[in-house]
Motif scaffolding. Structure first.
Motif, PDB file in Angstrom:
ATOM      1  N   UNK A  31    -101.010  26.418 -15.762  1.00 17.10           N
ATOM      2  CA  UNK A  31    -102.077  25.240 -16.270  1.00 17.10           C
ATOM      3  C   UNK A  31    -102.612  26.020 -17.561  1.00 17.10           C
ATOM      4  N   UNK A  32    -102.439  25.268 -18.725  1.00 16.65           N
ATOM      5  CA  UNK A  32    -102.897  25.846 -20.075  1.00 16.65           C
ATOM      6  C   UNK A  32    -104.302  25.559 -20.579  1.00 16.65           C
ATOM      7  N   UNK A  33    -104.955  24.218 -19.959  1.00 18.64           N
ATOM      8  CA  UNK A  33    -106.014  23.659 -20.526  1.00 18.64           C
ATOM      9  C   UNK A  33    -106.754  22.866 -19.392  1.00 18.64           C
ATOM     10  N   UNK A  34    -107.861  22.833 -19.127  1.00 19.59           N
ATOM     11  CA  UNK A  34    -108.385  21.985 -18.265  1.00 19.59           C
ATOM     12  C   UNK A  34    -109.647  21.060 -18.866  1.00 19.59           C
ATOM     13  N   UNK A  35    -109.601  19.642 -18.396  1.00 20.63           N
ATOM     14  CA  UNK A  35    -110.463  18.665 -19.223  1.00 20.63           C
ATOM     15  C   UNK A  35    -111.273  18.145 -18.124  1.00 20.63           C
ATOM     16  N   UNK A  36    -112.498  17.738 -18.483  1.00 19.86           N
ATOM     17  CA  UNK A  36    -113.440  16.871 -17.580  1.00 19.86           C
ATOM     18  C   UNK A  36    -113.025  15.658 -17.204  1.00 19.86           C
ATOM     19  N   UNK A  37    -112.159  15.152 -17.884  1.00 14.67           N
ATOM     20  CA  UNK A  37    -111.654  13.735 -17.311  1.00 14.67           C
ATOM     21  C   UNK A  37    -110.781  13.517 -16.405  1.00 14.67           C
ATOM     22  N   UNK A  38    -110.315  14.780 -15.592  1.00 15.50           N
ATOM     23  CA  UNK A  38    -109.453  14.893 -14.742  1.00 15.50           C
ATOM     24  C   UNK A  38    -108.090  15.111 -14.747  1.00 15.50           C
ATOM     25  N   UNK A  39    -107.891  15.937 -16.123  1.00 24.00           N
ATOM     26  CA  UNK A  39    -106.499  16.050 -16.541  1.00 24.00           C
ATOM     27  C   UNK A  39    -106.546  17.352 -16.799  1.00 24.00           C
ATOM     28  N   UNK A  40    -105.185  17.803 -17.063  1.00 21.60           N
ATOM     29  CA  UNK A  40    -104.917  19.456 -17.594  1.00 21.60           C
ATOM     30  C   UNK A  40    -103.672  19.251 -18.214  1.00 21.60           C
ATOM     31  N   UNK A  41    -103.506  20.222 -19.219  1.00 18.69           N
ATOM     32  CA  UNK A  41    -102.323  20.498 -19.762  1.00 18.69           C
ATOM     33  C   UNK A  41    -101.669  21.640 -19.163  1.00 18.69           C
ATOM     34  N   UNK A  42    -100.098  21.278 -19.094  1.00 20.47           N
ATOM     35  CA  UNK A  42     -99.576  22.278 -18.234  1.00 20.47           C
ATOM     36  C   UNK A  42     -98.153  22.813 -19.126  1.00 20.47           C
ATOM     37  N   UNK A  43     -97.471  23.948 -18.730  1.00 18.39           N
ATOM     38  CA  UNK A  43     -96.652  24.421 -19.329  1.00 18.39           C
ATOM     39  C   UNK A  43     -95.465  24.449 -18.315  1.00 18.39           C
ATOM     40  N   UNK A  44     -94.219  23.876 -18.599  1.00 21.79           N
ATOM     41  CA  UNK A  44     -93.340  23.768 -17.477  1.00 21.79           C
ATOM     42  C   UNK A  44     -91.910  24.448 -18.029  1.00 21.79           C
TER      43      UNK A  44
END
Length: 84
Positions: A31-44
């Motif tokens: 996980x690289x970022x967390x948002x309040x709308x229930x989504x995240x940014x990830x690095x795969x």
């Protein structure tokens, strides 16, 4: 390299690429970022993916290693983090 060998190699690369892009599966990601709308940014291993939905019961933090599911339509879902 003969023309026949070059053609066979090109077909094999195209087939491999199509299967990878159109198949469903899962991978580990960070996980690289967390948002309040229930989504995240990830690095795969495939690269960064932005705004991936997560399950409601999971509260991620940056740095978590997560299981990411994906389907042929390009949809991604984070099921939860691996235990530390």
């Amino acid at each position: 390299m003969t023309l026949r060998k070059a053609l066979a190699d090109a077909v094999q690369r195209a087939t491999s690429r199509a299967v990878t892009q159109e198949g469903a599966g899962w991978c580990l990601a960070s996980v690289t970022a967390v948002y309040a709308d229930g989504t995240v940014d990830i690095n795969t291993g495939r690269g960064p993916i932005q705004k991936v939905r997560r399950l409601r019961a999971y509260s991620p933090v940056v740095g978590d290693v997560v299981k990411a599911d994906f389907n042929a339509d390009g949809n991604w879902l984070i099921a939860g983090a691996l235990a530390p």
